[in-house]
Write a protein that holds these residues in place. Structure first.
Motif, PDB file in Angstrom:
ATOM      1  N   ASN B 175      48.652 -11.797  18.993  1.00  0.00           N
ATOM      2  CA  ASN B 175      47.920 -11.979  17.696  1.00  0.00           C
ATOM      3  C   ASN B 175      48.112 -13.692  17.409  1.00  0.00           C
ATOM      4  O   ASN B 175      49.435 -13.555  16.955  1.00  0.00           O
ATOM      5  CB  ASN B 175      47.951 -11.082  16.655  1.00  0.00           C
ATOM      6  CG  ASN B 175      46.883 -11.380  15.562  1.00  0.00           C
ATOM      7  OD1 ASN B 175      46.103 -12.056  15.787  1.00  0.00           O
ATOM      8  ND2 ASN B 175      47.196 -10.579  14.562  1.00  0.00           N
ATOM      9  N   PRO B 176      47.645 -14.645  17.651  1.00  0.00           N
ATOM     10  CA  PRO B 176      48.115 -16.001  17.540  1.00  0.00           C
ATOM     11  C   PRO B 176      48.491 -16.165  15.949  1.00  0.00           C
ATOM     12  O   PRO B 176      47.390 -16.207  15.058  1.00  0.00           O
ATOM     13  CB  PRO B 176      47.271 -16.734  18.073  1.00  0.00           C
ATOM     14  CG  PRO B 176      45.998 -16.268  18.349  1.00  0.00           C
ATOM     15  CD  PRO B 176      46.115 -14.805  18.232  1.00  0.00           C
ATOM     16  N   ILE B 177      49.658 -17.028  15.712  1.00  0.00           N
ATOM     17  CA  ILE B 177      49.613 -17.490  14.298  1.00  0.00           C
ATOM     18  C   ILE B 177      49.786 -18.966  14.606  1.00  0.00           C
ATOM     19  O   ILE B 177      49.211 -19.869  14.147  1.00  0.00           O
ATOM     20  CB  ILE B 177      50.940 -16.995  13.555  1.00  0.00           C
ATOM     21  CG1 ILE B 177      51.050 -15.692  13.541  1.00  0.00           C
ATOM     22  CG2 ILE B 177      51.155 -17.652  12.351  1.00  0.00           C
ATOM     23  CD1 ILE B 177      52.261 -15.128  13.244  1.00  0.00           C
ATOM     24  N   THR B 178      50.863 -19.453  15.390  1.00  0.00           N
ATOM     25  CA  THR B 178      51.038 -20.973  15.457  1.00  0.00           C
ATOM     26  C   THR B 178      50.566 -21.236  17.084  1.00  0.00           C
ATOM     27  O   THR B 178      50.483 -22.377  17.332  1.00  0.00           O
ATOM     28  CB  THR B 178      52.702 -21.182  15.716  1.00  0.00           C
ATOM     29  OG1 THR B 178      53.391 -20.317  16.531  1.00  0.00           O
ATOM     30  CG2 THR B 178      53.373 -20.958  14.307  1.00  0.00           C
ATOM     31  N   TYR B 179      50.222 -20.066  17.756  1.00  0.00           N
ATOM     32  CA  TYR B 179      49.713 -20.295  18.957  1.00  0.00           C
ATOM     33  C   TYR B 179      51.049 -20.716  20.121  1.00  0.00           C
ATOM     34  O   TYR B 179      50.688 -20.814  21.270  1.00  0.00           O
ATOM     35  CB  TYR B 179      48.612 -21.330  19.329  1.00  0.00           C
ATOM     36  CG  TYR B 179      47.116 -20.882  18.957  1.00  0.00           C
ATOM     37  CD1 TYR B 179      46.538 -20.098  19.795  1.00  0.00           C
ATOM     38  CD2 TYR B 179      46.915 -21.144  17.328  1.00  0.00           C
ATOM     39  CE1 TYR B 179      45.271 -19.467  19.259  1.00  0.00           C
ATOM     40  CE2 TYR B 179      45.747 -20.755  17.105  1.00  0.00           C
ATOM     41  CZ  TYR B 179      44.940 -19.822  17.945  1.00  0.00           C
ATOM     42  OH  TYR B 179      43.687 -19.450  17.668  1.00  0.00           O
ATOM     43  N   TYR B 181      53.416 -18.620  21.565  1.00  0.00           N
ATOM     44  CA  TYR B 181      53.639 -17.186  21.623  1.00  0.00           C
ATOM     45  C   TYR B 181      54.783 -16.629  21.453  1.00  0.00           C
ATOM     46  O   TYR B 181      55.072 -15.631  20.900  1.00  0.00           O
ATOM     47  CB  TYR B 181      52.882 -16.653  23.032  1.00  0.00           C
ATOM     48  CG  TYR B 181      51.267 -16.722  22.880  1.00  0.00           C
ATOM     49  CD1 TYR B 181      50.539 -17.376  21.837  1.00  0.00           C
ATOM     50  CD2 TYR B 181      50.477 -16.306  23.851  1.00  0.00           C
ATOM     51  CE1 TYR B 181      49.369 -16.968  21.880  1.00  0.00           C
ATOM     52  CE2 TYR B 181      49.332 -16.298  24.110  1.00  0.00           C
ATOM     53  CZ  TYR B 181      48.659 -16.628  22.967  1.00  0.00           C
ATOM     54  OH  TYR B 181      47.252 -16.733  22.887  1.00  0.00           O
ATOM     55  N   ASP B 184      55.430 -16.825  17.962  1.00  0.00           N
ATOM     56  CA  ASP B 184      54.527 -15.924  17.269  1.00  0.00           C
ATOM     57  C   ASP B 184      55.165 -14.479  17.624  1.00  0.00           C
ATOM     58  O   ASP B 184      55.032 -13.719  16.437  1.00  0.00           O
ATOM     59  CB  ASP B 184      53.258 -15.826  17.984  1.00  0.00           C
ATOM     60  CG  ASP B 184      52.476 -17.195  17.281  1.00  0.00           C
ATOM     61  OD1 ASP B 184      52.932 -17.921  16.489  1.00  0.00           O
ATOM     62  OD2 ASP B 184      51.430 -17.417  17.815  1.00  0.00           O
ATOM     63  N   THR B 185      55.388 -14.216  18.581  1.00  0.00           N
ATOM     64  CA  THR B 185      55.832 -12.779  18.779  1.00  0.00           C
ATOM     65  C   THR B 185      57.207 -12.318  18.172  1.00  0.00           C
ATOM     66  O   THR B 185      57.409 -11.259  17.607  1.00  0.00           O
ATOM     67  CB  THR B 185      56.139 -12.490  20.225  1.00  0.00           C
ATOM     68  OG1 THR B 185      56.987 -13.225  20.971  1.00  0.00           O
ATOM     69  CG2 THR B 185      54.749 -12.275  20.951  1.00  0.00           C
ATOM     70  N   GLN B 188      56.282 -12.141  14.342  1.00  0.00           N
ATOM     71  CA  GLN B 188      55.807 -10.714  14.156  1.00  0.00           C
ATOM     72  C   GLN B 188      56.736  -9.544  14.589  1.00  0.00           C
ATOM     73  O   GLN B 188      56.374  -8.386  14.440  1.00  0.00           O
ATOM     74  CB  GLN B 188      54.313 -10.730  14.908  1.00  0.00           C
ATOM     75  CG  GLN B 188      53.520 -11.544  14.487  1.00  0.00           C
ATOM     76  CD  GLN B 188      52.252 -11.480  15.534  1.00  0.00           C
ATOM     77  OE1 GLN B 188      52.073 -11.059  16.539  1.00  0.00           O
ATOM     78  NE2 GLN B 188      51.081 -12.463  15.099  1.00  0.00           N
TER      79      GLN B 188
END
Lengths: 537, 334
Positions: B175-179, B181, B184-185, B188
């Protein structure tokens, strides 16, 4: 001292590397196990479909590319469907339809109790709103509407005059002039019925958030990477769809896509090279799917350029080329030798046309009769693989050899794809390899589109102009009696064969490959597959 | 220093402006009408003409150029002709994917390349030295395309250790936030996905890192050899300092300047190599974004994509310049 250090550094390296690798492989195992576990408990069935490119937009009416339709075909439904693996007409959102005798009025009965994914009711009013949206557009916004239905509201050539609802589930479409392939056109992917609530609200953004009545709902789209759709639990056809989720992944390189299939990252891959078919067939975990052929690959001879302005030279080239050898060598037998400009699955195909057999002697005679002066020609080779031409360069080399045998020298040239098409459309090629995949399974979509004088400058790359075929093809466009119409096309094919603007080469069978546990997948000749019946065992 | 940075940034403007002009002219010199390519073979002449008009392609080129510049000044990168999506809003996910890949590649290249170079110099003419330099030679001359497919075949298919395409597990997407990854992971707290993301990075990062790694290794080796022969290294050794410290502290500091230049250049070139790597590994990055756009003659995407890459390239070089003076205080920019 030095050696000791070196040894310890080396040992350290080995240690680090082996830890890393061990970590990778154990993670992988864990991952698979946990996947199967969740798979058992939830039984969620996800199909990952690997394809060559991304969609342009998910609003089907705004696009012309096959990759977009592959997805939208599962989100939207059309009034009329094509058959499972052919282009016969089947009920879709319309349960039945009637045509008036003059071919100007169509009455459709619509399926009741259907809802769009956003909860909007599907009824005649919703369909009218869709048509109004299309008809008030322009060629730039809705290109396929213009090419299939002549034009928009108010245009002289427009086919559709009016679309009205008669009660909730009856729809009446009146036409300005009869159009024989009208129903087939309606069955095409771009004319999927969209939720009026959604497209009115979203406007230009509808393509990022498509809402239809289809078996799958849109979930997310990562551009150039993947489109995800999920099961529409309220789908009106009982027991369908069988899959819970489909992910369309774009993997542009053919070998990389096959690699991904082998490693299990994807379950289904299209665009399989004929040369890979044997290795897939020998792999127990995989299976091959054949897409019924609806295409033609050909060598075009530009009829306005010497020496091909002489019909005898064109015929000679037809005799000179060994088509069977080309099909055997470069299509790995996964194609049928062509003799007409359209494949036999299309109604109106003329099987009585004899075609040109491979006869170099006759070719030489014809060239002599034509007074061919030995001028070297340019032979254009396609730079990209297409289903109808897996390897343009190699096919061109084979043709070059065939031509040399009868005394015609050919120089092979190639350009980047966009350039190639533009230059060919301007008539700059002497002879060129090209092909066509049908849109709606109608003869008009092959013969008129590719060989009528009205399409010189667009798809009639050979600049072929013939009064008789022009008359026949125009007549066929408005003839609503199927049999009479087929007769017209058959006549046209005879003339085209005699005039020989093309050397029809092959009707190929495009290949897909998938995991062995995929069932009920029947690839459609149009290239857009409805995946509601597909299951994973 | 600040003065230097300010001046360099100002100099950026004419450089970028010149580049927009050259790119603009070159892509319009290639034959192929965007409207025709976008609508495809099936399109009618009317549709193509209508699209040309709506894209402004019927204007003379200089009018188009000034429109483009005008848009750029207001921060508008234009709209993709094909997808009708504004390039500025579309660009970041691609750029982030490429940055993540390139950063991993350059980190790999620097760590392995510099160390291999140092060890080779340290143990000059040892088996390690010979091996490393032979591998480096192969690395420099290896086509990325071939290497990438080989990696897929060996580590993906034969050994079944690593995924061969994409950035994530398509069945369980990030689920991307900043792209970015990896980031992002971590943000999260989804470490299972982090592992998957890292696994996806390994093969393409190695493919992309091979050439810079080899070049950096060779450069480091020759630069180190030169420094190791100098008097102060001999003095340090004579004073009884441990060899490890002599090499990694004293010698490296002086040897690293030319290596830094090479690293800076390689980072720029990496973005070019990314196009091939991204194609083979279906990595949805900016290289592939531009490559696809070229096929479709999507002028705004090509122009803006190249502009962004050029900007990054120039910024990296500026950063490397600044780094020189941090490492070697004798270098001053005033």
């Amino acid at each position: 001292m030095k050696k000791k250090r070196l040894l310890s550094v080396g040992l350290l390296l080995v240690l680090v590397l082996s830890t890393l690798l061990a970590a990778c492989s154990s993670d992988k195992k864990d991952g698979t196990e946990s996947n199967t576990n969740t798979g058992d408990s939830k039984k969620e069935k996800t199909l990952v479909f690997g394809r060559g490119g991304d969609s342009v937009s998910l609003d089907p009416i705004t696009v012309t590319d096959g990759e977009s339709f592959k997805v939208t075909q599962n989100i939207f439904e059309t009034l009329i469907n094509f058959g499972k693996q052919d282009t016969t007409l089947q009920p879709g959102l319309a349960t039945k339809w009637e045509t008036s005798k003059d071919g100007l009025t169509y009455t459709f009965n619509l399926q009741e109790g259907v809802k769009f994914h956003d909860g909007t009711d599907f009824n005649a009013e919703a369909v009218v709103k869709n048509f109004n949206r299309w008809m008030s557009g322009n060629a730039d916004k809705f290109p396929y509407f213009a090419s299939m239905f002549g034009g928009f509201k108010g245009d002289k050539a427009a086919v559709i005059k009016d679309v009205k609802a008669d009660g909730d589930y009856k729809l009446i479409i009146t036409l300005n002039r009869a159009q024989a392939p009208f129903l087939k056109n309606l069955a095409m992917s771009p004319f999927g019925i969209a939720s009026p609530t959604a497209f009115e609200k979203e406007g230009d953004k509808f393509g990022d958030n498509p809402v239809g009545t289809g078996p799958f709902k849109f979930v997310s789209w990562k551009r150039n990477d993947s489109v995800t759709i999920e099961k529409n639990k309220d789908y009106w056809k009982e027991g369908l769809p069988k899959l819970d989720k489909i992910v369309f992944r774009s993997i542009p390189d053919n070998s990389a896509r096959l690699n991904a299939l082998n490693t299990g990252e994807i379950d289904l891959a299209d665009g399989i090279n004929p040369s890979d078919a044997a290795s897939i067939q020998s792999n127990k975990n995989l299976q091959i799917f054949e897409r019924p052929s609806m295409n033609v690959g050909y060598l075009g001879l530009t009829t306005t350029r010497p020496p091909f302005d002489n019909v005898k030279v064109r015929q000679a080239v037809n005799y000179a080329i060994d088509k069977q050898a080309i099909v055997d060598a470069f299509f790995e037998g996964k194609a049928q030798v062509a003799k007409n400009p359209m494949p036999p699955v299309i109604e109106g195909y003329n099987d009585d046309v004899k075609g040109y057999e491979y006869n170099p002697k006759k070719a030489k005679e014809l060239l002599k009769e034509a007074g061919y002066n030995g001028k070297e020609i340019e032979l254009w080779a396609m730079p990209v693989p297409r289903p109808y031409m897996p390897d343009g360069q190699k096919v061109a080399e084979a043709i070059q050899k065939n031509l040399a045998d009868v005394g015609m020298k050919a120089k092979i040239v190639s350009f980047e794809w966009a350039t190639y098409l533009e230059k060919a459309a301007k008539g700059e090629a002497d002879a060129f390899l090209l092909g066509w995949t049908g849109d709606n399974g109608d003869a008009d979509n092959f013969l008129y589109t590719l060989l009528d004088e009205s399409n010189i400058g667009s798809n009639n790359y050979t600049f072929f102009k013939n009064k008789e075929t022009h008359k026949l093809l125009l007549e066929a466009q408005t003839e609503t009696d199927e049999e009479k119409r087929n007769e017209l096309y058959k006549k046209a094919q005879v003339i085209i064969s005699e005039q020989a603007p093309w050397v029809p080469l092959a009707h190929s069978t495009p290949l897909l490959a998938g995991k062995a546990n995929i069932v009920d997948f029947y690839p459609h000749p149009t290239g857009s597959d409805i995946l509601s019946n597909v299951d994973i065992k | 220093m600040l003065h230097y940075i300010g001046r360099s940034l100002l100099q950026l403007i004419p450089v970028l402006l010149g580049m927009t002009f050259i790119v603009f002219l070159i892509i319009r010199a290639i034959p192929g009408d965007p409207a025709q390519v976008i609508l495809g073979q099936q399109a009618t002449k009317e549709a193509v003409a209508a699209l040309r008009a709506s894209l402004g392609l019927d204007n003379p080129w200089y009018v188009q150029y000034f429109h483009y510049l005008g848009d750029l000044v207001t921060g508008n990168l234009g709209e993709s002709m094909r997808t009708k999506v504004p390039v500025a809003s579309e660009l970041w996910p691609y750029l982030a994917a490429t940055l993540e890949l390139s950063l991993c590649a350059i980190i790999l290249a620097v760590i392995i390349g510099v160390n291999a170079g140092i060890i080779s110099a340290w143990f000059q003419n040892s088996w390690f030295d010979y091996m490393a330099m032979i591998i480096a030679l192969i690395g420099v001359s290896m086509p990325i395309f071939w290497l990438g497919l080989m990696e897929q075949w060996v580590f993906g298919i034969q050994l079944d250790m690593l995924p061969t395409s994409g950035r994530e597990d398509a069945r369980n997407p990030v689920n991307p936030i900043t792209y970015l990854y990896i980031l992002d992971t971590i943000l999260q707290g989804n470490f299972d996905q982090l592992v998957v993301v890292v696994q996806h990075l390994i093969l393409p990062a190695f493919a992309l890192a091979t050439i810079p790694m080899a070049i950096i290794a060779r450069m480091t080796r020759s630069s180190m050899l030169e420094v190791m022969r100098s008097d102060y290294v001999r003095t340090a050794r004579a004073k009884g300092q441990k060899m490890f410290w002599v090499v990694y502290k004293h010698a490296l500091k002086n040897a690293i300047i030319p290596v830094l230049t090479v690293i800076g250049l390689q980072m720029g070139l990496l973005l070019g190599g990314a196009i091939l790597t991204e194609t083979i590994f279906s990595w949805p990055g900016i290289g592939r974004y531009i490559y696809d756009a070229i096929g479709f003659r999507d002028y705004p995407v090509i122009q803006s994509g190249i502009l962004v890459i050029a900007f990054i390239f120039i910024m990296i070089n500026l950063f490397v310049d600044i780094l020189y003076s941090v490492i070697d205080p004798r270098i001053k920019y005033n």
